[in-house]
Design a protein around this motif. Structure first.
Motif, PDB file in Angstrom:
ATOM      1  N   ASP A  70      -4.868  -4.955  -5.229  1.00  0.00           N
ATOM      2  CA  ASP A  70      -3.982  -6.095  -5.136  1.00  0.00           C
ATOM      3  C   ASP A  70      -4.929  -7.499  -5.225  1.00  0.00           C
ATOM      4  OD1 ASP A  70      -2.165  -7.997  -3.918  1.00  0.00           O
ATOM      5  OD2 ASP A  70      -2.409  -7.448  -1.799  1.00  0.00           O
ATOM      6  N   SER A 128      -4.910   4.375  -0.796  1.00  0.00           N
ATOM      7  CA  SER A 128      -5.608   4.200   0.542  1.00  0.00           C
ATOM      8  C   SER A 128      -5.907   2.647   1.085  1.00  0.00           C
ATOM      9  CB  SER A 128      -7.106   5.116   0.271  1.00  0.00           C
ATOM     10  OG  SER A 128      -7.914   4.381  -0.764  1.00  0.00           O
ATOM     11  N   GLU A 129      -6.162   2.305   1.959  1.00  0.00           N
ATOM     12  CA  GLU A 129      -6.470   1.008   2.162  1.00  0.00           C
ATOM     13  C   GLU A 129      -7.611   0.430   1.290  1.00  0.00           C
ATOM     14  OE1 GLU A 129      -7.915  -1.969   5.717  1.00  0.00           O
ATOM     15  OE2 GLU A 129      -7.449   0.132   6.489  1.00  0.00           O
ATOM     16  N   GLN A 180       0.788  -1.079  -0.003  1.00  0.00           N
ATOM     17  CA  GLN A 180      -0.049  -0.177   0.031  1.00  0.00           C
ATOM     18  C   GLN A 180       0.812   1.367  -0.020  1.00  0.00           C
ATOM     19  OE1 GLN A 180      -2.690   0.236   3.158  1.00  0.00           O
ATOM     20  NE2 GLN A 180      -3.292   2.470   2.797  1.00  0.00           N
ATOM     21  N   MET A 216      -6.452  -0.176  -2.385  1.00  0.00           N
ATOM     22  CA  MET A 216      -5.501  -1.230  -2.248  1.00  0.00           C
ATOM     23  C   MET A 216      -6.256  -2.592  -2.311  1.00  0.00           C
ATOM     24  SD  MET A 216      -2.217  -2.017  -2.374  1.00  0.00           S
ATOM     25  CE  MET A 216      -1.280  -3.499  -2.461  1.00  0.00           C
ATOM     26  N   LYS A 217      -7.113  -2.724  -1.637  1.00  0.00           N
ATOM     27  CA  LYS A 217      -8.121  -3.706  -1.662  1.00  0.00           C
ATOM     28  C   LYS A 217      -8.423  -4.095  -3.171  1.00  0.00           C
ATOM     29  CE  LYS A 217      -9.738  -3.805   2.907  1.00  0.00           C
ATOM     30  NZ  LYS A 217     -10.777  -3.567   3.881  1.00  0.00           N
TER      31      LYS A 217
END
Length: 69
Positions: free
Chosen positions: A59, A51-52, A45, A55-56
């Protein structure tokens, strides 16, 4: 940049380096880089500057599981 990329991909298809089904965009390279970067979720990240939640999305790693006995 996008126009140059499209010419590059078109040439790769014409030269039979990739097939039309294997066509990919610049954005796909970033996603692949994020998935293949070694390290933890947080390290990936930080490397991508996302941002989280983003990133989800980026990834696409599979879960790590222990091999069967």
């Amino acid at each position: 940049m996008d126009t140059a990329w499209q010419r590059f991909i078109k040439l790769a298809i014409e030269e039979e380096i990739i097939t039309a089904d294997q066509r990919f965009g610049l954005h796909d390279l970033r996603r692949k880089g994020g998935t293949d970067t070694p390290g933890t979720f947080a390290e990936k990240q930080q490397a991508l500057g996302l941002s989280e939640q983003m990133m989800k999305t980026y990834d696409k790693s599979g879960p790590e599981v222990a091999p069967p006995d």
